[in-house]
Design an enzyme around this catalytic site. Structure first.
Site: not given
Ligand code: IMP
Length: 427
Positions: A12, A15, A39-40, A219
């Site tokens: 977040d 990007k 989520g971009h 991420q």
């Molecule tokens: P997962 O990727 O859904 O398995 O989540 C694992 C961890 O990564 C959690 O803490 C999510 O909140 C975090 N996470 C996954 N995708 C994003 C993103 O795009 N932005 C911020 N945090 C993310």
């Protein structure tokens, strides 16, 4: 020159805006990892777009967007995003392609994600519940289903039956019919067919023809190398470019890290500079810090230079895009963590196991804030002196030049500094 744009914090970082902004300099944008957990958010002339799977370059006509083998693809989510873009007047036909080697997120992956979180109880990761982890588990466990596997119906039937049987043994209170999963997949295969391609080959051909490529990360580095087990399941850091798109390291000419002027995180796990009181709320509200995928409020804190230095080392960051500087407008004092105090010792390198909560105490520097707004500034010398000093200090403590400063969500609200590496890369 091809460049990689990736997150230097916990995701977040903004990007989406940076990739969208830089895309006109490139012919191809390739996403290398993650799934629709990302989520971009991009604003174009006040219109908001939220992209999850499709590279943020898609908003520029004529740019080819590739989803690499390192991405896990939920077909329903992909179709939804394509349809939404179409509704907004953006056509993806002929310029969006997905790797034939990319793994598919299946309905039971989502169920297993939710179950795994429930089983962890208080130790839950706080995942996005999109099935990301279980899909990567199946990939590593060599029982995953790739896009190319959809063309071999008998083998696919066997794999799905086997996997759904395993799912039914794990989740005992409900029964899933494998045929239903299989039939849905076959129907989805028809729509996926024209987009399915050998992404690695396409990239090699594009590069051989002299086309420039932007490698887009999702991420952030700290959700990869950072706070295990509170991480995501893919390689968001630089190595993911090679493994997730099938390109050699020489393909990456420059590495641009994206970092917010403060820190945020969604989900559980340590966040040393987290602010629980009024200041945390102030940053969340001014920065609209709510998850673009799940709407969850983000945890907010001061800039953590220990984490960004670590990301700089791991990724070989040559340059940083600093986002959301304007969110700090009006603060009297701004703090920056330059080290941690753990068990009475001052620690300057990011540890393998970060102790939770107060056991890791940030060592802060205080910097004066500014009253003249930075919002919308397009020239570095137009920033108030205190803001320029703050940026200069972040460069020193992070060990990376800050080449781009974002002063608002719109494309135009951006400063690109001529005397830092990025400007030369774009020529
Ligand atoms: P997962 O990727 O859904 O398995 O989540 C694992 C961890 O990564 C959690 O803490 C999510 O909140 C975090 N996470 C996954 N995708 C994003 C993103 O795009 N932005 C911020 N945090 C993310």
């Amino acid at each position: 020159m091809n460049i990689a744009v990736l997150g230097a914090q916990w995701g977040d970082e903004g990007k989406g805006k940076i990739v969208d902004l830089l895309t006109p300099h490139f012919a191809v944008v390739g996403r290398y990892q993650g799934g629709h957990n990302a989520g971009h958010t991009v604003y174009v002339r006040g219109q908001k777009f939220v992209l999850h799977l499709i590279p943020s370059g898609i908003l520029h006509a004529g740019v080819t967007c590739l989803i690499g083998n390192g991405v896990v693809v939920d077909p329903t989510a992909l179709f939804h995003e394509v349809d939404e873009l179409k509704g907004l007047g953006i056509d993806v036909d002929g310029r969006l392609f997905v790797s034939d080697r990319a793994h598919i997120i299946l309905p039971y992956h989502r169920e297993l994600d939710v179950l795994s979180e429930a089983r962890r109880g208080e130790r839950k990761i706080g995942t996005t519940s999109r099935g990301i982890g279980p899909a990567y588990e199946d990939k590593i466990g060599r029982r995953g289903v790739r896009l190319c596997d959809l063309t071999d119906a008998p083998a696919l039937a066997e794999e799905i039956e086997h996997n759904v049987h395993a799912r039914n043994q794990i989740i005992k209170d409900t029964h899933l019919d494998w045929r239903q999963v299989y039939d849905t997949l076959l129907a989805q295969a028809e729509r996926l067919k024209p987009w399915t391609t050998d992404v690695s080959l396409r990239l090699h051909q594009a590069m051989a023809a002299g086309q420039r490529v932007l490698f887009e990360g999702a991420q952030g580095t700290m959700l990869d190398h950072g706070t295990y087990p509170f991480v995501t399941s893919s390689n968001a850091s630089i190595g993911g470019v090679c493994t997730g798109l099938g390109v050699p390291p020489q393909a990456v000419g420059g590495v641009l890290g994206v970092a917010k002027a403060y820190t945020t995180r969604v989900g559980e796990g340590p966040l040393p500079t987290e602010l629980h009181g009024e200041m945390g709320t102030r940053l969340r509200e001014s920065g609209n810090e709510y998850g673009a995928s799940t709407g969850r409020p983000r945890r907010c804190g001061w800039y953590d230079a220990v984490a960004v230095r670590y990301a700089a080392r791991l990724n070989g960051l040559q340059s940083i895009a600093l986002t959301k500087l304007d969110v700090l407008d009006g603060l009297e004092t701004i703090e920056v963590a330059v080290a941690y105090r753990i068990g009475g010792r001052v620690v300057e390198e990011f540890p393998a196991a970060l102790p939770p909560g107060e056991a890791c105490e940030p060592v802060y520097e205080q910097w004066p804030g500014w009253t003249t707004p930075t919002k919308g500034a397009t020239r570095f010398d137009a920033l108030p002196e205190a803001a320029r000093k703050y940026v200069a200090r972040l460069e020193e403590v992070s060990g990376v030049p800050i080449a781009l400063v974002s002063t608002g969500s719109d494309r135009e609200e951006t400063i690109i500094r001529d005397d830092r590496p990025l400007a030369a890369w774009l020529k």
